[in-house]
Design a protein around this motif. Sequence first.
Motif, PDB file in Angstrom:
ATOM      1  N   UNK A 161      14.459   0.519  -4.962  1.00  0.00           N
ATOM      2  CA  UNK A 161      13.470   0.499  -4.093  1.00  0.00           C
ATOM      3  C   UNK A 161      12.868   2.257  -4.332  1.00  0.00           C
ATOM      4  N   UNK A 162      14.240   2.947  -3.487  1.00  0.00           N
ATOM      5  CA  UNK A 162      14.090   3.833  -3.361  1.00  0.00           C
ATOM      6  C   UNK A 162      13.639   4.684  -4.434  1.00  0.00           C
ATOM      7  N   UNK A 163      14.868   4.815  -5.023  1.00  0.00           N
ATOM      8  CA  UNK A 163      14.218   5.186  -7.006  1.00  0.00           C
ATOM      9  C   UNK A 163      13.309   5.357  -7.387  1.00  0.00           C
ATOM     10  N   UNK A 164      12.701   4.239  -7.332  1.00  0.00           N
ATOM     11  CA  UNK A 164      11.646   3.517  -8.084  1.00  0.00           C
ATOM     12  C   UNK A 164      10.246   4.025  -7.809  1.00  0.00           C
ATOM     13  N   UNK A 205      -0.535  12.345   0.461  1.00  0.00           N
ATOM     14  CA  UNK A 205      -2.296  12.053   0.121  1.00  0.00           C
ATOM     15  C   UNK A 205      -2.206  11.430  -1.975  1.00  0.00           C
ATOM     16  N   UNK A 206      -1.558  11.266  -2.081  1.00  0.00           N
ATOM     17  CA  UNK A 206      -1.186  10.857  -3.588  1.00  0.00           C
ATOM     18  C   UNK A 206      -1.137   9.832  -3.528  1.00  0.00           C
ATOM     19  N   UNK A 207       0.056   9.526  -2.878  1.00  0.00           N
ATOM     20  CA  UNK A 207       1.532   8.648  -3.194  1.00  0.00           C
ATOM     21  C   UNK A 207       1.693   7.151  -1.226  1.00  0.00           C
ATOM     22  N   UNK A 208       0.303   7.320  -1.105  1.00  0.00           N
ATOM     23  CA  UNK A 208       1.144   6.577   0.358  1.00  0.00           C
ATOM     24  C   UNK A 208       1.416   5.152   0.676  1.00  0.00           C
ATOM     25  N   UNK A 209       1.600   4.194  -1.256  1.00  0.00           N
ATOM     26  CA  UNK A 209       2.111   3.324  -1.772  1.00  0.00           C
ATOM     27  C   UNK A 209       3.418   3.412  -1.835  1.00  0.00           C
ATOM     28  N   UNK A 210       3.897   4.946  -2.643  1.00  0.00           N
ATOM     29  CA  UNK A 210       4.988   5.659  -2.227  1.00  0.00           C
ATOM     30  C   UNK A 210       6.010   5.946  -1.049  1.00  0.00           C
ATOM     31  N   UNK A 214       9.190   3.817   0.598  1.00  0.00           N
ATOM     32  CA  UNK A 214      10.087   4.884   0.472  1.00  0.00           C
ATOM     33  C   UNK A 214      11.017   4.941   1.722  1.00  0.00           C
ATOM     34  N   UNK A 215       9.920   4.665   2.741  1.00  0.00           N
ATOM     35  CA  UNK A 215      10.790   4.389   4.359  1.00  0.00           C
ATOM     36  C   UNK A 215      10.874   3.622   4.984  1.00  0.00           C
ATOM     37  N   UNK A 216      10.653   2.271   4.454  1.00  0.00           N
ATOM     38  CA  UNK A 216      11.176   1.395   4.464  1.00  0.00           C
ATOM     39  C   UNK A 216      12.342   1.482   3.859  1.00  0.00           C
ATOM     40  N   UNK A 217      12.799   1.765   2.747  1.00  0.00           N
ATOM     41  CA  UNK A 217      13.647   1.558   1.872  1.00  0.00           C
ATOM     42  C   UNK A 217      14.972   3.083   2.469  1.00  0.00           C
ATOM     43  N   UNK A 333       9.865  -8.069  -2.837  1.00  0.00           N
ATOM     44  CA  UNK A 333       8.745  -7.195  -2.263  1.00  0.00           C
ATOM     45  C   UNK A 333       8.352  -5.470  -2.570  1.00  0.00           C
ATOM     46  N   UNK A 334       9.471  -4.686  -2.333  1.00  0.00           N
ATOM     47  CA  UNK A 334       9.324  -3.582  -2.650  1.00  0.00           C
ATOM     48  C   UNK A 334       9.280  -3.039  -3.539  1.00  0.00           C
ATOM     49  N   UNK A 335      10.625  -4.146  -4.314  1.00  0.00           N
ATOM     50  CA  UNK A 335      10.613  -3.339  -6.027  1.00  0.00           C
ATOM     51  C   UNK A 335       9.864  -3.617  -6.955  1.00  0.00           C
ATOM     52  N   UNK A 336       8.994  -4.649  -6.872  1.00  0.00           N
ATOM     53  CA  UNK A 336       7.745  -4.914  -7.745  1.00  0.00           C
ATOM     54  C   UNK A 336       6.581  -4.358  -7.247  1.00  0.00           C
TER      55      UNK A 336
END
Length: 354
Positions: A161-164, A205-210, A214-217, A333-336
């Motif tokens: 998930x972190x890598x993606x 600002x561009x990647x809030x979901x990423x 990343x934070x959870x991972x 959840x995270x990977x999808x």
Amino acid sequence: MDLITFKLILVLALFLLSLTIAAYSTWAERKVAAIMQDRIGPNRSGPFGLLQPLADGGKFFFKEDFTPANAEKFLFVLGPALVMFISLITGAVIPWGKTLNLGGVSYDLQVANIDVGVLFIIGMASIGVYGIMIGGWASNNKYSLLGAIRASSQMISYELAMGLALLSIIMMTGSLDLKVITENQTEGKLWGIIPIGSGMNWNIFYQPLAFLIFFVAALAETNRHPFDLPECESELVTGYTTEYSSMKLGLYMFGEYVNMFISNAFMVVLFFGGYNYPGIEWVTQNWGENTAGILSIVAFLSKTIIGILIFMWIRWTLPRFRYDQLMHLGWKTLIPLALVNLMITGAVILAFGN
């Protein structure tokens, strides 16, 4: 001053900085816990308990170094040493500040400016698992082994998930170089429309979901609450460190805090503009390169310390996950989510060309 001398000084400074922040993270952890639980926390060693990390270090140093009779001696020592070494070496590729001008020569505040910095950090994080796995297996104790197996499966699951999540940043930047990723967040209009000052065009600002993924991972990678299953006290005594004592246990604990520091620093580089701060170009032009450089180091470390405090806040707020919930979150959840985010990023880049 020649380049080699500067790099050696930088390596030493980074080593001392990592150890100091790791040591004072233990003090901050207790203070944050105390504040949240309406207690005082460490207050005996020095003013506000500020000498507590030294007292703890001394205690670890002088304790009896016990090795179980059936342990695999060499690997038993190698495990904690590997964890500490890997966590310290990872900071070499992070740009800690802009530049400093010494004797008319500009020096980058980065030990190793390699063009695959992101790959290096991900690779080192993967090797860090071996330290835990080796230590847990070499202890010849079922609790240690269970903790080690949990740690390795957890880290493998969340690395994906972190890598993606990282890939979306790499697609935007077009580079694996951490210096380039940082400099891309200096200038430009926000979303290509809103004019903002220099040093504020951050990737968050561009990647809030990423960032969220990343934070959870990162919490799971560093074995922090609510993902501290490998050292789950209620089930596994203390997990993979059960048979460890003295300085070997100290190395594992220090390694964990250094990892937390480095992963927050990495997060700052990727999402929060690295060493950039509002008006960085103006400061460089009006107050000189060195002032801008020193302020950039302060800005970087401030952002990183805020991240560490958030990690601590989460520790004393959320209960521990069950193991199946941990795996469910990682794989289902995270990977999808990371894959969807990657597709959206690709579509936006194709549509708008930037």
